[in-house]
Design an enzyme around this catalytic site. Structure first.
Site, PDB file in Angstrom:
ATOM      1  N   GLU A  45       0.840  -1.296   0.114  1.00 26.13           N
ATOM      2  CA  GLU A  45      -0.075  -0.108   0.147  1.00 26.13           C
ATOM      3  C   GLU A  45       0.918   1.363  -0.017  1.00 26.13           C
ATOM      4  O   GLU A  45       0.672   2.196   0.929  1.00 26.13           O
ATOM      5  CB  GLU A  45      -1.123   0.044   1.307  1.00 26.13           C
ATOM      6  CG  GLU A  45      -1.798  -1.146   1.075  1.00 26.13           C
ATOM      7  CD  GLU A  45      -3.014  -1.103   2.214  1.00 26.13           C
ATOM      8  OE1 GLU A  45      -2.746  -0.275   2.912  1.00 26.13           O
ATOM      9  OE2 GLU A  45      -3.838  -1.879   2.555  1.00 26.13           O
ATOM     10  N   GLU A  76      -4.962  -8.580   0.551  1.00 25.28           N
ATOM     11  CA  GLU A  76      -5.575  -8.269   1.911  1.00 25.28           C
ATOM     12  C   GLU A  76      -7.003  -8.022   1.605  1.00 25.28           C
ATOM     13  O   GLU A  76      -7.507  -7.336   0.866  1.00 25.28           O
ATOM     14  CB  GLU A  76      -5.124  -6.911   2.486  1.00 25.28           C
ATOM     15  CG  GLU A  76      -3.802  -7.086   3.216  1.00 25.28           C
ATOM     16  CD  GLU A  76      -3.406  -5.663   3.795  1.00 25.28           C
ATOM     17  OE1 GLU A  76      -4.226  -4.933   4.331  1.00 25.28           O
ATOM     18  OE2 GLU A  76      -2.010  -5.563   4.027  1.00 25.28           O
TER      19      GLU A  76
HETATM   20  O1  IFM Z   1      -4.127  -2.996   9.154  1.00 27.20           O
HETATM   21  C1  IFM Z   1      -4.000  -2.712   7.861  1.00 27.20           C
HETATM   22  C2  IFM Z   1      -2.944  -2.972   7.148  1.00 27.20           C
HETATM   23  O2  IFM Z   1      -1.589  -2.969   7.904  1.00 27.20           O
HETATM   24  C3  IFM Z   1      -2.694  -2.380   5.895  1.00 27.20           C
HETATM   25  N1  IFM Z   1      -4.071  -2.616   5.210  1.00 27.20           N
HETATM   26  C4  IFM Z   1      -5.266  -2.049   5.837  1.00 27.20           C
HETATM   27  C5  IFM Z   1      -5.315  -2.816   7.078  1.00 27.20           C
HETATM   28  C6  IFM Z   1      -6.558  -2.660   7.687  1.00 27.20           C
HETATM   29  O3  IFM Z   1      -6.526  -0.947   8.119  1.00 27.20           O
END
Ligand code: IFM
Length: 477
Positions: free
Chosen positions: A173, A378
Protein backbone atom coordinates in the site's frame (compact mmCIF):
# COMPACT_ATOMS: atom_id res chain seq x y z
CA UNK A 1 -24.46 -25.13 -5.27
CA UNK A 2 -21.17 -24.40 -3.46
CA UNK A 3 -18.83 -22.14 -5.42
CA UNK A 4 -15.56 -24.00 -6.19
CA UNK A 5 -12.19 -22.30 -6.58
CA UNK A 6 -9.50 -23.49 -9.01
CA UNK A 7 -7.08 -26.20 -7.82
CA UNK A 8 -3.92 -24.67 -6.34
CA UNK A 9 -5.69 -21.47 -5.29
CA UNK A 10 -3.81 -20.09 -2.29
CA UNK A 11 -5.78 -19.67 0.92
CA UNK A 12 -3.84 -17.42 3.20
CA UNK A 13 -3.90 -14.89 5.97
CA UNK A 14 -1.78 -11.76 6.22
CA UNK A 15 0.02 -9.78 8.91
CA UNK A 16 2.74 -7.12 9.07
CA UNK A 17 5.89 -6.94 11.18
CA UNK A 18 5.19 -3.82 13.23
CA UNK A 19 1.60 -4.88 13.84
CA UNK A 20 2.45 -8.25 15.40
CA UNK A 21 6.11 -8.82 16.22
CA UNK A 22 6.82 -6.70 19.29
CA UNK A 23 10.41 -7.23 20.53
CA UNK A 24 11.02 -3.67 19.43
CA UNK A 25 14.43 -3.40 21.02
CA UNK A 26 15.72 -6.95 20.69
CA UNK A 27 18.53 -8.49 18.68
CA UNK A 28 19.80 -5.24 17.26
CA UNK A 29 16.52 -3.82 15.99
CA UNK A 30 16.45 -0.02 15.96
CA UNK A 31 13.40 2.29 15.83
CA UNK A 32 11.37 2.64 12.68
CA UNK A 33 9.28 5.68 11.88
CA UNK A 34 6.33 3.84 13.45
CA UNK A 35 8.17 3.41 16.77
CA UNK A 36 8.86 7.13 16.86
CA UNK A 37 5.34 8.06 15.75
CA UNK A 38 3.53 5.74 18.16
CA UNK A 39 5.65 7.04 21.05
CA UNK A 40 4.71 10.62 20.18
CA UNK A 41 1.81 11.68 22.44
CA UNK A 42 -1.49 12.12 20.62
CA UNK A 43 -0.58 10.21 17.47
CA UNK A 44 -2.05 6.79 18.27
CA UNK A 45 -5.32 6.16 20.09
CA UNK A 46 -4.77 5.34 23.75
CA UNK A 47 -1.02 5.92 23.40
CA UNK A 48 -0.69 2.34 22.10
CA UNK A 49 2.60 1.26 20.53
CA UNK A 50 3.96 -1.82 18.78
CA UNK A 51 6.60 -2.39 21.48
CA UNK A 52 5.01 -5.72 22.44
CA UNK A 53 2.18 -5.99 19.91
CA UNK A 54 1.08 -9.65 19.97
CA UNK A 55 4.55 -10.86 20.82
CA UNK A 56 4.82 -12.87 17.63
CA UNK A 57 8.62 -12.59 17.71
CA UNK A 58 8.61 -14.92 20.71
CA UNK A 59 5.51 -16.96 19.85
CA UNK A 60 6.23 -17.53 16.19
CA UNK A 61 6.35 -21.34 16.32
CA UNK A 62 2.99 -21.57 18.10
CA UNK A 63 1.51 -19.08 15.67
CA UNK A 64 2.65 -21.14 12.68
CA UNK A 65 1.21 -24.29 14.28
CA UNK A 66 -2.07 -22.42 14.71
CA UNK A 67 -2.07 -21.50 10.99
CA UNK A 68 -1.47 -25.12 10.03
CA UNK A 69 -4.27 -26.26 12.35
CA UNK A 70 -6.60 -23.76 10.71
CA UNK A 71 -5.83 -25.24 7.28
CA UNK A 72 -4.10 -22.24 5.68
CA UNK A 73 -2.00 -22.98 2.60
CA UNK A 74 -0.16 -19.63 2.53
CA UNK A 75 0.93 -16.89 4.92
CA UNK A 76 1.77 -13.32 3.99
CA UNK A 77 4.10 -11.57 6.43
CA UNK A 78 6.41 -8.60 6.21
CA UNK A 79 10.06 -8.25 7.12
CA UNK A 80 10.96 -5.52 9.57
CA UNK A 81 13.54 -3.41 7.77
CA UNK A 82 15.08 -2.01 11.01
CA UNK A 83 15.45 -5.55 12.35
CA UNK A 84 17.44 -6.63 9.32
CA UNK A 85 19.30 -3.45 8.41
CA UNK A 86 19.03 -1.14 11.42
CA UNK A 87 20.39 2.05 9.90
CA UNK A 88 18.84 1.45 6.50
CA UNK A 89 22.24 1.02 4.88
CA UNK A 90 25.18 -1.33 5.02
CA UNK A 91 25.34 -5.02 5.87
CA UNK A 92 22.48 -7.07 7.28
CA UNK A 93 22.18 -8.11 10.91
CA UNK A 94 22.23 -11.91 10.86
CA UNK A 95 20.15 -12.25 14.05
CA UNK A 96 17.39 -10.31 12.36
CA UNK A 97 17.51 -12.47 9.26
CA UNK A 98 17.63 -15.61 11.44
CA UNK A 99 14.14 -14.85 12.69
CA UNK A 100 12.78 -14.87 9.14
CA UNK A 101 14.83 -17.96 8.24
CA UNK A 102 13.25 -19.75 11.20
CA UNK A 103 9.77 -18.44 10.35
CA UNK A 104 9.97 -19.60 6.75
CA UNK A 105 11.42 -22.97 7.79
CA UNK A 106 8.47 -23.48 10.14
CA UNK A 107 6.00 -22.47 7.45
CA UNK A 108 7.47 -24.80 4.86
CA UNK A 109 7.56 -27.67 7.35
CA UNK A 110 3.86 -27.00 8.04
CA UNK A 111 2.96 -27.06 4.34
CA UNK A 112 2.32 -23.30 4.26
CA UNK A 113 3.73 -21.17 1.41
CA UNK A 114 5.55 -18.08 2.65
CA UNK A 115 4.62 -14.84 0.89
CA UNK A 116 7.11 -12.16 1.89
CA UNK A 117 6.51 -8.41 1.81
CA UNK A 118 9.62 -6.27 2.05
CA UNK A 119 8.05 -3.02 3.16
CA UNK A 120 4.93 -2.62 5.27
CA UNK A 121 5.57 0.94 6.47
CA UNK A 122 8.39 0.49 9.00
CA UNK A 123 11.10 2.68 7.48
CA UNK A 124 14.25 2.75 9.64
CA UNK A 125 14.05 6.04 11.53
CA UNK A 126 17.55 6.91 10.40
CA UNK A 127 16.36 7.10 6.80
CA UNK A 128 13.74 9.65 7.87
CA UNK A 129 15.81 11.90 10.12
CA UNK A 130 19.38 10.78 9.65
CA UNK A 131 19.82 11.41 13.33
CA UNK A 132 20.78 8.12 14.92
CA UNK A 133 24.34 7.58 13.75
CA UNK A 134 24.75 10.95 12.13
CA UNK A 135 25.84 9.19 8.95
CA UNK A 136 22.79 9.69 6.79
CA UNK A 137 21.03 12.67 5.33
CA UNK A 138 17.62 11.10 5.86
CA UNK A 139 14.54 12.71 4.33
CA UNK A 140 12.33 9.63 4.18
CA UNK A 141 10.46 8.69 1.02
CA UNK A 142 10.38 12.27 -0.33
CA UNK A 143 14.17 11.88 -0.67
CA UNK A 144 15.39 10.04 -3.75
CA UNK A 145 18.12 8.18 -1.90
CA UNK A 146 15.52 6.20 0.07
CA UNK A 147 14.55 4.35 -3.14
CA UNK A 148 18.17 3.19 -3.53
CA UNK A 149 18.39 2.22 0.13
CA UNK A 150 15.23 0.13 -0.32
CA UNK A 151 16.75 -1.72 -3.29
CA UNK A 152 19.88 -2.47 -1.26
CA UNK A 153 17.77 -3.86 1.58
CA UNK A 154 15.72 -5.93 -0.91
CA UNK A 155 18.93 -7.52 -2.18
CA UNK A 156 20.03 -8.44 1.36
CA UNK A 157 16.73 -10.13 2.17
CA UNK A 158 16.68 -11.91 -1.18
CA UNK A 159 20.16 -13.35 -0.67
CA UNK A 160 19.17 -14.65 2.77
CA UNK A 161 15.79 -16.18 1.88
CA UNK A 162 16.10 -17.02 -1.81
CA UNK A 163 15.98 -20.77 -1.15
CA UNK A 164 12.85 -20.57 1.02
CA UNK A 165 10.51 -17.97 -0.48
CA UNK A 166 8.97 -17.91 -3.95
CA UNK A 167 6.38 -15.16 -3.52
CA UNK A 168 7.88 -11.68 -3.08
CA UNK A 169 6.10 -8.36 -2.68
CA UNK A 170 8.03 -5.11 -2.76
CA UNK A 171 5.71 -2.55 -1.15
CA UNK A 172 2.48 -2.77 0.78
CA UNK A 173 0.00 0.00 0.00
CA UNK A 174 2.42 2.71 -1.13
CA UNK A 175 -0.58 5.08 -1.20
CA UNK A 176 -0.67 4.98 2.60
CA UNK A 177 3.09 5.45 2.91
CA UNK A 178 3.00 8.52 0.68
CA UNK A 179 -0.31 10.23 1.32
CA UNK A 180 -1.12 9.29 4.93
CA UNK A 181 2.52 9.48 6.00
CA UNK A 182 3.48 12.75 4.31
CA UNK A 183 0.11 14.33 3.30
CA UNK A 184 -2.52 14.03 6.02
CA UNK A 185 0.03 12.97 8.63
CA UNK A 186 -2.21 10.37 10.28
CA UNK A 187 0.50 7.75 9.68
CA UNK A 188 4.21 7.85 10.40
CA UNK A 189 6.23 9.94 10.01
CA UNK A 190 3.30 12.36 10.38
CA UNK A 191 4.34 15.05 7.93
CA UNK A 192 1.69 17.26 6.29
CA UNK A 193 3.20 18.54 3.07
CA UNK A 194 1.35 17.78 -0.19
CA UNK A 195 4.48 18.14 -2.32
CA UNK A 196 6.43 15.83 -0.03
CA UNK A 197 3.58 13.32 -0.45
CA UNK A 198 3.85 13.46 -4.25
CA UNK A 199 7.64 13.16 -4.10
CA UNK A 200 7.21 10.18 -1.77
CA UNK A 201 4.81 8.54 -4.21
CA UNK A 202 7.37 8.89 -6.99
CA UNK A 203 10.23 7.53 -4.92
CA UNK A 204 8.08 4.61 -3.83
CA UNK A 205 7.45 3.86 -7.52
CA UNK A 206 11.16 4.16 -8.21
CA UNK A 207 12.03 2.08 -5.14
CA UNK A 208 9.61 -0.61 -6.27
CA UNK A 209 11.32 -0.77 -9.65
CA UNK A 210 14.84 -0.77 -8.23
CA UNK A 211 13.92 -3.41 -5.65
CA UNK A 212 12.33 -5.57 -8.34
CA UNK A 213 15.59 -5.40 -10.30
CA UNK A 214 17.56 -6.33 -7.17
CA UNK A 215 15.22 -9.24 -6.47
CA UNK A 216 15.40 -10.56 -10.03
CA UNK A 217 19.20 -10.42 -9.86
CA UNK A 218 19.32 -12.39 -6.62
CA UNK A 219 16.42 -14.82 -6.88
CA UNK A 220 16.01 -18.03 -8.86
CA UNK A 221 13.84 -17.86 -11.98
CA UNK A 222 10.86 -19.51 -10.26
CA UNK A 223 10.42 -16.54 -7.90
CA UNK A 224 7.27 -14.48 -8.43
CA UNK A 225 7.59 -10.76 -7.77
CA UNK A 226 4.78 -8.28 -7.22
CA UNK A 227 3.45 -5.32 -5.33
CA UNK A 228 0.42 -4.97 -3.04
CA UNK A 229 -1.61 -1.86 -3.86
CA UNK A 230 -4.78 -0.68 -2.17
CA UNK A 231 -6.61 0.57 -5.23
CA UNK A 232 -9.82 2.44 -4.59
CA UNK A 233 -13.02 1.43 -6.30
CA UNK A 234 -13.93 5.09 -6.82
CA UNK A 235 -17.53 5.91 -7.65
CA UNK A 236 -19.14 9.27 -8.42
CA UNK A 237 -22.12 10.09 -6.20
CA UNK A 238 -24.17 10.97 -9.29
CA UNK A 239 -23.50 11.12 -13.00
CA UNK A 240 -23.33 14.94 -12.84
CA UNK A 241 -20.16 16.11 -14.63
CA UNK A 242 -18.69 17.60 -11.42
CA UNK A 243 -19.08 14.31 -9.55
CA UNK A 244 -17.67 12.29 -12.44
CA UNK A 245 -14.68 14.64 -12.54
CA UNK A 246 -14.18 14.28 -8.76
CA UNK A 247 -14.08 10.50 -9.23
CA UNK A 248 -11.53 10.87 -12.03
CA UNK A 249 -9.30 13.04 -9.82
CA UNK A 250 -9.40 10.65 -6.90
CA UNK A 251 -8.86 7.69 -9.22
CA UNK A 252 -5.67 9.40 -10.46
CA UNK A 253 -4.38 10.10 -6.94
CA UNK A 254 -5.44 6.79 -5.41
CA UNK A 255 -4.75 4.37 -8.23
CA UNK A 256 -3.13 5.61 -11.42
CA UNK A 257 -0.32 7.42 -9.55
CA UNK A 258 1.03 3.91 -8.97
CA UNK A 259 -0.42 1.77 -11.74
CA UNK A 260 0.62 4.39 -14.30
CA UNK A 261 4.37 4.02 -13.67
CA UNK A 262 4.22 0.36 -12.68
CA UNK A 263 1.98 -0.97 -15.45
CA UNK A 264 2.29 1.51 -18.30
CA UNK A 265 5.58 3.28 -17.55
CA UNK A 266 4.18 6.80 -17.26
CA UNK A 267 2.31 9.17 -14.99
CA UNK A 268 -1.21 9.96 -16.19
CA UNK A 269 -1.46 13.37 -17.85
CA UNK A 270 -4.51 14.35 -15.77
CA UNK A 271 -2.63 13.68 -12.52
CA UNK A 272 0.19 15.98 -13.63
CA UNK A 273 -2.33 18.65 -14.65
CA UNK A 274 -4.35 18.38 -11.43
CA UNK A 275 -1.23 18.93 -9.32
CA UNK A 276 0.63 21.38 -11.59
CA UNK A 277 -0.07 24.28 -9.20
CA UNK A 278 1.85 22.38 -6.50
CA UNK A 279 4.80 20.93 -8.38
CA UNK A 280 6.29 20.57 -11.85
CA UNK A 281 7.27 16.97 -11.02
CA UNK A 282 10.89 17.76 -11.87
CA UNK A 283 11.89 15.17 -9.27
CA UNK A 284 11.06 12.57 -11.95
CA UNK A 285 14.37 11.96 -13.71
CA UNK A 286 15.13 10.48 -17.06
CA UNK A 287 14.94 6.70 -16.94
CA UNK A 288 12.80 6.59 -13.77
CA UNK A 289 9.69 5.49 -15.62
CA UNK A 290 11.46 2.58 -17.29
CA UNK A 291 12.80 1.55 -13.88
CA UNK A 292 9.41 1.77 -12.19
CA UNK A 293 7.73 -0.18 -14.99
CA UNK A 294 9.48 -3.50 -14.38
CA UNK A 295 7.62 -6.63 -15.40
CA UNK A 296 5.23 -7.62 -12.60
CA UNK A 297 4.42 -11.28 -12.03
CA UNK A 298 1.74 -10.57 -9.46
CA UNK A 299 -0.47 -7.57 -8.84
CA UNK A 300 -1.67 -7.74 -5.25
CA UNK A 301 -4.94 -6.03 -4.43
CA UNK A 302 -5.84 -4.99 -0.89
CA UNK A 303 -9.54 -4.23 -0.74
CA UNK A 304 -11.85 -3.19 2.08
CA UNK A 305 -14.57 -0.79 0.86
CA UNK A 306 -15.44 1.40 -2.14
CA UNK A 307 -14.98 5.18 -2.20
CA UNK A 308 -17.87 7.46 -3.17
CA UNK A 309 -17.10 11.07 -4.07
CA UNK A 310 -18.74 14.18 -5.37
CA UNK A 311 -17.74 17.66 -6.39
CA UNK A 312 -17.21 20.05 -3.51
CA UNK A 313 -20.34 20.80 -1.58
CA UNK A 314 -22.60 18.40 -3.49
CA UNK A 315 -24.95 16.53 -1.16
CA UNK A 316 -24.20 15.47 2.38
CA UNK A 317 -20.64 14.39 2.92
CA UNK A 318 -17.34 15.43 4.32
CA UNK A 319 -13.69 15.83 3.50
CA UNK A 320 -13.08 12.76 5.65
CA UNK A 321 -12.42 9.71 3.55
CA UNK A 322 -12.25 6.84 6.03
CA UNK A 323 -8.48 7.22 6.47
CA UNK A 324 -8.53 8.99 9.83
CA UNK A 325 -9.13 12.53 11.02
CA UNK A 326 -6.70 15.27 10.07
CA UNK A 327 -6.93 18.93 9.15
CA UNK A 328 -4.68 18.08 6.24
CA UNK A 329 -5.97 16.25 3.21
CA UNK A 330 -4.20 13.17 1.85
CA UNK A 331 -5.36 14.18 -1.65
CA UNK A 332 -2.98 16.87 -3.02
CA UNK A 333 -4.79 19.26 -5.33
CA UNK A 334 -8.16 17.63 -4.66
CA UNK A 335 -8.84 18.90 -1.16
CA UNK A 336 -12.28 20.13 -2.11
CA UNK A 337 -13.61 16.73 -3.17
CA UNK A 338 -16.38 15.53 -0.87
CA UNK A 339 -16.41 11.93 0.39
CA UNK A 340 -19.66 10.09 1.09
CA UNK A 341 -20.50 7.08 3.12
CA UNK A 342 -22.71 4.82 1.02
CA UNK A 343 -25.90 3.63 2.76
CA UNK A 344 -25.88 0.13 4.21
CA UNK A 345 -23.88 -2.02 6.56
CA UNK A 346 -20.65 -0.69 8.11
CA UNK A 347 -17.74 -2.40 9.85
CA UNK A 348 -16.22 -1.17 13.11
CA UNK A 349 -13.96 1.10 11.01
CA UNK A 350 -17.14 2.72 9.58
CA UNK A 351 -16.16 1.27 6.21
CA UNK A 352 -19.06 0.09 4.10
CA UNK A 353 -19.51 -3.58 3.27
CA UNK A 354 -19.67 -3.81 -0.51
CA UNK A 355 -18.06 -6.74 -2.33
CA UNK A 356 -18.95 -5.28 -5.74
CA UNK A 357 -15.98 -2.93 -5.32
CA UNK A 358 -13.65 -5.93 -5.17
CA UNK A 359 -15.24 -7.49 -8.23
CA UNK A 360 -14.93 -4.22 -10.17
CA UNK A 361 -11.25 -3.82 -9.25
CA UNK A 362 -10.40 -7.41 -10.21
CA UNK A 363 -12.08 -6.99 -13.60
CA UNK A 364 -10.42 -3.61 -14.12
CA UNK A 365 -6.92 -4.91 -13.49
CA UNK A 366 -7.56 -8.13 -15.40
CA UNK A 367 -8.14 -5.87 -18.42
CA UNK A 368 -5.45 -3.27 -17.70
CA UNK A 369 -2.74 -5.77 -16.91
CA UNK A 370 -3.28 -8.86 -19.02
CA UNK A 371 -0.75 -11.60 -18.29
CA UNK A 372 -0.26 -10.46 -14.69
CA UNK A 373 -1.54 -12.81 -12.02
CA UNK A 374 -3.88 -11.16 -9.53
CA UNK A 375 -3.97 -11.95 -5.83
CA UNK A 376 -6.14 -10.51 -3.10
CA UNK A 377 -3.27 -9.69 -0.76
CA UNK A 378 -5.62 -8.29 1.92
CA UNK A 379 -9.33 -8.34 2.59
CA UNK A 380 -11.24 -8.45 5.83
CA UNK A 381 -13.10 -6.43 8.40
CA UNK A 382 -12.88 -5.12 11.94
CA UNK A 383 -15.74 -5.86 14.32
CA UNK A 384 -16.14 -5.36 18.06
CA UNK A 385 -15.49 -9.00 18.89
CA UNK A 386 -15.89 -10.06 22.51
CA UNK A 387 -15.42 -13.46 24.10
CA UNK A 388 -18.57 -15.21 25.36
CA UNK A 389 -18.62 -16.37 29.00
CA UNK A 390 -17.26 -19.76 27.88
CA UNK A 391 -14.33 -18.02 26.19
CA UNK A 392 -15.44 -18.68 22.60
CA UNK A 393 -15.61 -15.77 20.16
CA UNK A 394 -18.44 -15.65 17.63
CA UNK A 395 -18.13 -13.27 14.72
CA UNK A 396 -20.96 -13.95 12.28
CA UNK A 397 -20.58 -10.48 10.75
CA UNK A 398 -17.05 -11.33 9.68
CA UNK A 399 -18.17 -14.65 8.21
CA UNK A 400 -20.81 -12.80 6.19
CA UNK A 401 -18.23 -10.23 5.09
CA UNK A 402 -15.78 -12.92 3.99
CA UNK A 403 -18.47 -14.93 2.26
CA UNK A 404 -19.62 -11.94 0.24
CA UNK A 405 -16.12 -10.98 -0.81
CA UNK A 406 -15.03 -14.51 -1.67
CA UNK A 407 -18.15 -14.86 -3.74
CA UNK A 408 -17.14 -11.70 -5.61
CA UNK A 409 -13.69 -13.21 -6.23
CA UNK A 410 -15.33 -16.39 -7.52
CA UNK A 411 -17.47 -14.36 -9.91
CA UNK A 412 -14.42 -12.44 -11.18
CA UNK A 413 -12.58 -15.71 -11.86
CA UNK A 414 -15.63 -17.04 -13.70
CA UNK A 415 -15.62 -13.83 -15.77
CA UNK A 416 -11.98 -14.29 -16.78
CA UNK A 417 -9.81 -12.67 -14.09
CA UNK A 418 -6.66 -14.68 -13.36
CA UNK A 419 -6.88 -14.62 -9.55
CA UNK A 420 -4.64 -17.16 -7.83
CA UNK A 421 -4.99 -16.49 -4.12
CA UNK A 422 -6.73 -14.75 -1.25
CA UNK A 423 -5.14 -13.50 1.98
CA UNK A 424 -7.50 -12.68 4.80
CA UNK A 425 -6.56 -9.58 6.80
CA UNK A 426 -5.69 -10.52 9.38
CA UNK A 427 -4.55 -13.79 10.85
CA UNK A 428 -5.00 -12.40 14.36
CA UNK A 429 -5.97 -9.18 16.11
CA UNK A 430 -3.09 -6.70 16.14
CA UNK A 431 -1.88 -3.10 16.26
CA UNK A 432 -4.15 -1.20 13.89
CA UNK A 433 -1.85 1.79 13.30
CA UNK A 434 -3.38 5.11 14.46
CA UNK A 435 -6.28 3.17 16.02
CA UNK A 436 -3.93 1.21 18.27
CA UNK A 437 -5.45 -1.99 19.62
CA UNK A 438 -9.02 -0.65 19.48
CA UNK A 439 -9.90 -2.32 16.18
CA UNK A 440 -9.89 -6.09 15.81
CA UNK A 441 -9.39 -7.44 12.28
CA UNK A 442 -8.25 -10.94 13.27
CA UNK A 443 -9.76 -14.31 12.49
CA UNK A 444 -8.07 -15.22 15.76
CA UNK A 445 -8.88 -13.26 18.92
CA UNK A 446 -5.92 -12.06 20.99
CA UNK A 447 -6.26 -11.27 24.67
CA UNK A 448 -3.72 -8.45 24.91
CA UNK A 449 -3.20 -9.00 28.66
CA UNK A 450 -2.28 -12.66 28.42
CA UNK A 451 -1.44 -12.98 24.69
CA UNK A 452 -3.70 -16.03 24.57
CA UNK A 453 -4.97 -16.70 21.05
CA UNK A 454 -8.53 -17.97 20.49
CA UNK A 455 -9.69 -18.74 16.95
CA UNK A 456 -12.99 -16.95 16.30
CA UNK A 457 -15.82 -18.77 14.53
CA UNK A 458 -14.70 -17.07 11.29
CA UNK A 459 -11.34 -18.85 11.57
CA UNK A 460 -13.06 -22.23 11.63
CA UNK A 461 -15.32 -21.20 8.76
CA UNK A 462 -12.40 -19.90 6.66
CA UNK A 463 -10.30 -22.97 7.43
CA UNK A 464 -13.07 -25.15 6.06
CA UNK A 465 -13.18 -23.07 2.88
CA UNK A 466 -9.38 -23.41 2.61
CA UNK A 467 -9.50 -27.20 3.09
CA UNK A 468 -12.31 -27.83 0.61
CA UNK A 469 -11.66 -25.02 -1.89
CA UNK A 470 -15.40 -24.44 -1.83
CA UNK A 471 -17.56 -21.63 -0.61
CA UNK A 472 -20.64 -22.99 1.17
CA UNK A 473 -24.11 -21.51 0.88
CA UNK A 474 -24.30 -17.99 2.32
CA UNK A 475 -24.73 -17.96 6.09
CA UNK A 476 -28.29 -17.14 7.17
CA UNK A 477 -29.12 -14.21 9.46
O1 IFM B 1 -4.08 -3.07 9.16
C1 IFM B 1 -4.04 -2.56 7.87
C2 IFM B 1 -2.86 -3.12 7.11
O2 IFM B 1 -1.67 -2.88 7.76
C3 IFM B 1 -2.79 -2.49 5.73
N1 IFM B 1 -4.04 -2.59 5.05
C4 IFM B 1 -5.24 -2.21 5.76
C5 IFM B 1 -5.30 -2.89 7.10
C6 IFM B 1 -6.58 -2.48 7.86
O3 IFM B 1 -6.60 -1.11 8.04
Amino acid sequence: MPESFPPGFLWGAATAAYQIEGAAQEDGRTPSIWDTFSHTPGKVLGGDTGDVAVDHYHRMRDDVRMMADLGLTAYRFSVSWPRVQPTGRGPAVQRGLDFYRALTDELLAGGIRPSLTLYHWDLPQELETGSISGSAAGGGWPARDTAYRFAEYAGLVAEALRDRVELWTTLNEPWCSAFLGYGSGVHAPGRTDPVAALRAAHHLNLGHGLATQALRAALPGRARIGVALNPSAVRPLTQAPGDVDAARRIDALANRVFTGPMLTGEYPADLLADTAHLTDWSFVREGDMATAGQRLDVLGINYYAPTVVSAAGAGEGSRRDGHGASDHSPWPGSESVTFHQPPGELTAMDWSVDPTGLYDLLMRYAHESPGTTLMITENGAAYDDKPAPDGSVHDPDRIRYLHGHLSAVHRAIADGADVRGYFLWSLMDNFEWAYGYSKRFGAVYVDYETQVRTPKSSAGWYGKVARTGELPEPPVG
